[in-house]
Design a protein around this motif. Structure first.
Motif: not given
Length: 577
Positions: A58, A64, A68, A72, A108, A110-111, A114, A486-487
């Motif tokens: 990411w 974005s 995300l 979630r 989690e 994220q791939w 993407r 987000y994180w």
């Protein structure tokens, strides 16, 4: 005129159709023939470049991060919410796709998000090929697809989790469906003419006006109803309407082109009316199913800016946006860079006029380009806002190249053709290679990109997550608020995004603060409490904001205050909100 003569006439009337004669010696003929002979090489090369750019990582940025976070929350069963409340800002299409991916592969993954954008990019290339093929032929479509695919704008936004590429897919799907139906309609008309024999024994197979691909030999075009392309068009319209407010421009272009078609002829009236009714029903269904609550923030913001055009401030903003559009935005969206002072404005004016000139081929193309330009002038001229019209600008630029090459001949026609081609391809290709290398090399990413800065920001988010409870709220700088939210999986927001419910919970301020919060503290509208924690500013990217990150308890006044949206989109580097 015999049928053989008609065929010869059709072959010589194909310049406006971009049908290239293989026996010609001009530069455009040689190039199209090369791409036709080596089509698999060029297509695999293009696919390989896009595969190299896909890493599943990411690239943090505010928009974005919000998508995300909402995705979630959807995967967790918390609904279409952001910062603990129903969200009225983000269009639901991309968050729901991300939520589905998180539900399948974990919150989690994220791939997976993407991967969604990467698949949309491949669909974008496939639909662009289909559009070019329906408008011209397979040989020309190969080259135009490679030309469009080698645009840095498309490649760059393929590496980010934004809604620009999915929206472009929706636009292309709609244009493909319309082009397919146009082909079908005119093939039936041509077939009817072909069946009426002339007195001399020939056939009435070719109209005298050969300015359109629609008027070709009936046997060269399909006669069956394009059901597949029709389904693609409906799905594309649904996708576009759930991605961006830009969809209203597309709907306006469709309505305008439909009205013009109804006025011009009665033969297609049933088809056009059916399409318009289906479009209205789809709009009503999407509005009814829209999960956003309250006022449509994007639409209200656009209407507010449009209404302000009658004021001196609004007119000044429109003038500045127009200058920025011509001086940088158009060249960055098409060539990936500005050319030179003065030359950039000339180039931008030329390509925009060429794009609007496509209205002589398809009303909907020209109307969509005009509507897009009006929108970016009113809102904000960002290169990514021009991505949906980039396939049409590629076609317009190529038509101009072909026209010059045909009109001037050799050698000067070839020279100008090669110059225009290199001018378009080379800067885009160079930046694509650099971005692909940045994706694959940690050294290049840390030296030229923002990898090191966001790695430090990720560590800060981990510290905030350990320090705060789930119900706490933090006001942070607008450049990092959504990313930290987000994180850290906590309620971290810029001041203008802070919900009213935040005043009933513990409230913190993460310094360095943005300009609006500084002004509010200085005016005594908010009081700073005790310092809770302090973290080193470990990245050069954000060090200019302040020496350290400091988390301070915020003491609100007795009555909660409303923090107005400072319209900070204009001051953000990428214009994201």
């Amino acid at each position: 005129m015999t049928s053989t003569d008609s065929t010869k006439t059709a072959d010589t009337c194909t310049f406006d159709q971009l049908r290239i004669s293989p026996n010609a010696r001009l530069g455009v003929d040689w190039l199209i023939d090369l791409y036709d002979r080596r089509r698999w090489f060029f297509l695999l090369l293009l696919a390989g470049i896009y595969l190299i750019g896909f890493t599943g990582q990411w690239h943090p940025e505010p928009d974005s991060a919000m998508y995300l976070t909402i995705g979630r929350n959807l995967a967790r069963g918390e609904g279409f919410t952001y910062l603990g409340e129903p969200n009225a800002l983000a269009y639901p299409g991309l968050p729901y796709l991300i939520g589905g991916a998180f539900w399948l592969f974990g919150p989690e993954a994220q791939w997976a998000a993407r991967l969604i954008i990467f698949l949309f990019a491949l669909a974008c290339l496939g639909l662009a090929y289909r559009l070019y093929y329906l408008h011209s032929d397979a040989r020309t479509a190969i080259f135009l697809t490679c030309m469009f695919g080698s645009s840095y704008s498309l490649y760059h936004y393929t590496t980010e989790i934004r809604n620009d590429v999915p929206f472009t897919v929706g636009v292309l799907a709609v244009l493909v469906g319309l082009e397919s139906w146009r082909r079908f309609y005119f093939s039936r008309s041509a077939a009817a003419l072909d069946q009426s024999a002339l007195p001399d024994g020939g056939t009435r197979s070719e109209p005298s006006d050969c300015r359109s691909i629609d008027k070709v030999q009936p046997k060269q075009v399909r006669r069956s109803i394009p059901w597949c392309d029709s389904m693609v068009m409906l799905v594309g319209l649904l996708l576009a309407m759930t991605m961006r407010p830009h969809a209203w421009v597309l709907l306006g272009a469709l309505a305008g082109a439909g009205a013009i078609a109804l006025l011009k002829t009665r033969k297609r009236r049933a088809i056009v009316l059916t399409g318009l009714v289906a479009m209205v029903l789809l709009i009503l269904a999407v509005i009814y199913a829209d999960p956003r609550s309250g006022a449509r923030t994007y639409e209200m913001d656009i209407l507010r800016k449009a209404g302000a055009l009658t004021t001196p401030v609004g007119w000044n903003a429109l003038t500045q946006n127009g200058w920025k559009l011509l001086n940088s935005t158009v060249s960055e969206a098409t060539l990936s860079q500005s050319i030179a002072p003065g030359l950039t404005v000339i180039y931008s004016s030329i390509i925009l006029m060429l794009g609007v000139g496509l209205i002589r081929y398809r009303w909907v193309w020209g109307l969509f380009i005009i509507g897009t330009l009006v929108m970016v002038l009113v809102v904000l001229p960002l290169p990514r806002y021009l991505l949906p019209i980039l396939p049409l600008l590629v076609l317009a630029w190529f038509k101009a190249m072909v026209w010059i090459n045909r009109r001037w001949g050799r050698p000067w026609g070839n020279v100008v053709f090669a110059t225009m081609l290199v001018m378009w391809v080379m800067p885009n290709f160079v930046k694509i290679i650099r971005l692909a290398a940045e994706q694959r090399s940690t050294y290049i990413a840390e030296k030229y990109g923002d990898a090191a800065a966001f790695s430090a920001l990720h560590k800060l988010a981990d510290s905030l997550s350990a320090q705060l409870d789930r119900d706490d709220f933090v006001i942070a700088h607008y450049k990092v608020a959504r990313i930290l939210a987000y994180w850290a999986d906590r309620n971290i927001a810029a001041g203008y995004e802070l919900p009213a419910s935040a005043w009933t919970h513990r409230l913190y301020l993460l310094e360095p603060m943005d300009e609006q919060m500084q002004q509010m503290i200085q005016n005594g509208l908010m009081r700073l409490g005790p310092q809770v924690a302090s973290y080193p500013m470990a990245s050069q990217k954000f060090r200019r904001l302040g020496p350290r990150w400091v988390l301070t308890r915020l003491l609100p006044p007795v009555a909660g205050i409303q923090i107005a949206d400072p319209d900070i989109a204009d001051s953000q580097p990428d214009g994201s909100r």
